[in-house]
Design a protein around this motif. Structure first.
Motif, PDB file in Angstrom:
ATOM      1  N   LEU A   1       0.805  -1.179   0.146  1.00 21.29           N
ATOM      2  CA  LEU A   1       0.060  -0.002  -0.183  1.00 21.29           C
ATOM      3  C   LEU A   1       0.836   1.080   0.082  1.00 21.29           C
ATOM      4  O   LEU A   1       1.921   1.293   0.759  1.00 21.29           O
ATOM      5  CB  LEU A   1      -1.007  -0.080   1.156  1.00 21.29           C
ATOM      6  N   GLY A   2       0.821   2.011  -1.222  1.00 21.72           N
ATOM      7  CA  GLY A   2       1.988   3.075  -1.048  1.00 21.72           C
ATOM      8  C   GLY A   2       1.024   4.489  -1.299  1.00 21.72           C
ATOM      9  O   GLY A   2      -0.287   4.333  -1.857  1.00 21.72           O
TER      10      GLY A   2
ATOM     11  N   MET B   1       7.086   9.460   0.515  1.00 21.98           N
ATOM     12  CA  MET B   1       5.792   8.590   0.444  1.00 21.98           C
ATOM     13  C   MET B   1       6.016   7.541   1.599  1.00 21.98           C
ATOM     14  O   MET B   1       7.205   7.062   1.904  1.00 21.98           O
ATOM     15  CB  MET B   1       5.672   8.244  -0.725  1.00 21.98           C
TER      16      MET B   1
ATOM     17  N   ILE C   1       5.359   3.829   2.216  1.00 20.22           N
ATOM     18  CA  ILE C   1       5.123   2.587   1.461  1.00 20.22           C
ATOM     19  C   ILE C   1       5.038   1.241   2.758  1.00 20.22           C
ATOM     20  O   ILE C   1       5.977   1.247   3.277  1.00 20.22           O
ATOM     21  CB  ILE C   1       6.292   2.256   0.388  1.00 20.22           C
TER      22      ILE C   1
END
Lengths: 175, 195
Positions: A135-136, A144, A146
């Motif tokens: 799920l990123g 971000m 990840i």
């Protein structure tokens, strides 16, 4: 049949009935599912790969194009089908994972990602045993987030090996 | 002094010789001096004699049949019927075989029905149902729908070794999904909406 034989048979029936009742009272055999959740910060700050991510280094490089990967948190939990597990992720996010079925080398589950109390994504999926879901995308600190979700179950068996095919990124906001 | 009221209940047993020697003696002494009790004792003797001399009446043929018919109409208890069944089975195939058969049948029923193995069976059936449904093998896909994304309608030939996403819902219009089959990795990319 003599009375003695009849009494013997009745005794056998009673013993088996008691054994059955005891077996019914015992907890059912549940499919155990091991869940590992690892949160990684991916950014373009040129700090390289976190040494703790060595086992997933190739996978990260194959999928993404960031210059920095740093392990933020690592959680694992053991559960069974029908029992939801909640993981707290960085940035006030919460991930609910509820395995539903195990078998044929696959593990079916429901995932719900929350941002605070707000559900932002919900999915039903089947992962291969020892498969990985990433799920990123959520912004976190200077990059971000990840999230690696890997599941395995000793009760799942082995799936047929997957076909070899190339990875094709799709249009969107992923790197 | 023994009264008639004390002796009267003993007269029948005295006539049958069922009293203790002491009681027999007391009753005999009393009746020797009491005409009323002696008359009662005489009546017992007469009744006994008449009963012994009365002819034996054979029951009519229909009597036994009638009684047996009524017995047959009465539903026997479960245990009686089970015993009757076993007895009949025993007559046919022998006691040991029927015992073994019953024990094995009960053991198998107990193991299969009562224990959690039945749950394994039901789980297997559920797998079969799911396998027949439309699922999306996530090799490459992208979802850029509007307010709510739902990929469950997309379908294709499912491979058991691939991740299968049967439903994906998000308010985010920029959700993307792709996979890397060589490492069994599937990515759901969910960028922040503020981006």
């Amino acid at each position: 049949m003599s009375h003695r034989q009849l009494r013997g048979l009745i005794a056998v029936v009673l013993v088996l009935a008691v054994a059955g009742i005891c077996a019914a009272g015992a907890p059912p055999v549940a499919d155990t599912v091991n869940i590992h959740v690892e949160s990684v910060l991916a950014a373009d700050t040129h700090e390289g790969m976190d040494a703790r991510l060595a086992s997933m280094s190739d996978r990260l490089k194959a999928l993404f194009d960031y210059s920095t990967y740093r392990l933020v948190s690592r959680n694992e939990s053991k559960t069974s089908c029908g029992r939801m597990v909640a993981f707290t992720l960085p940035g006030g996010r919460i991930l609910h994972i509820a395995p539903q079925e195990v078998g044929d080398g696959m593990i079916a589950m429901e995932l719900i990602l929350f941002q605070g109390a707000q559900p932002v994504m919900s999915t039903d999926l089947k992962l291969p045993n020892h498969g990985v879901l990433i799920l990123g995308g959520p912004r976190y600190q200077e990059g971000m987030l990840i999230v690696f979700v890997s599941v395995d179950s000793p009760d799942a068996g082995r799936a047929a090996p997957p076909d070899i095919s190339t990875t094709t990124p799709v249009s969107g906001d992923h790197p | 002094m023994i009264e008639c009221n004390d002796i009267a209940p003993l007269l029948s047993a005295f006539h049958d010789g069922e009293l203790t020697p002491q009681e027999m003696l007391e009753v005999a002494r009393h009746t020797a001096g009491c005409s009323e009790c002696d008359a009662t004792l005489a009546a017992y003797r007469t009744m006994g004699t008449e009963l012994r001399e009365s002819p034996i009446v054979e029951p009519p043929e229909w009597f036994a049949l009638s009684v047996m018919t009524r017995i047959d109409r009465l539903r026997p208890s479960m245990l009686t019927r089970f015993g009757r069944y076993l007895r009949e089975t025993n007559e046919r195939i022998g006691a040991s075989l029927s015992l073994g058969t019953a024990a094995v049948a009960i053991a198998v029923l107990t193991a299969v029905i009562v224990t959690p193995y039945i749950q394994r069976l039901s789980t297997g059936q559920a797998h079969a149902l799911i396998a027949s449904a439309d699922h999306m093998p996530v090799s490459v896909s992208s979802v850029k729908a509007g307010a709510q994304n739902d990929v469950s309608s997309q379908s294709g030939a499912a491979n058991d070794a691939h991740t299968v996403i049967s439903r994906l819902q998000s308010e985010n219009p920029a959700v993307a999904v792709w996979s890397e089959p060589r490492s069994d990795t599937t990515v759901i990319w969910l960028p922040d909406r503020q981006q």
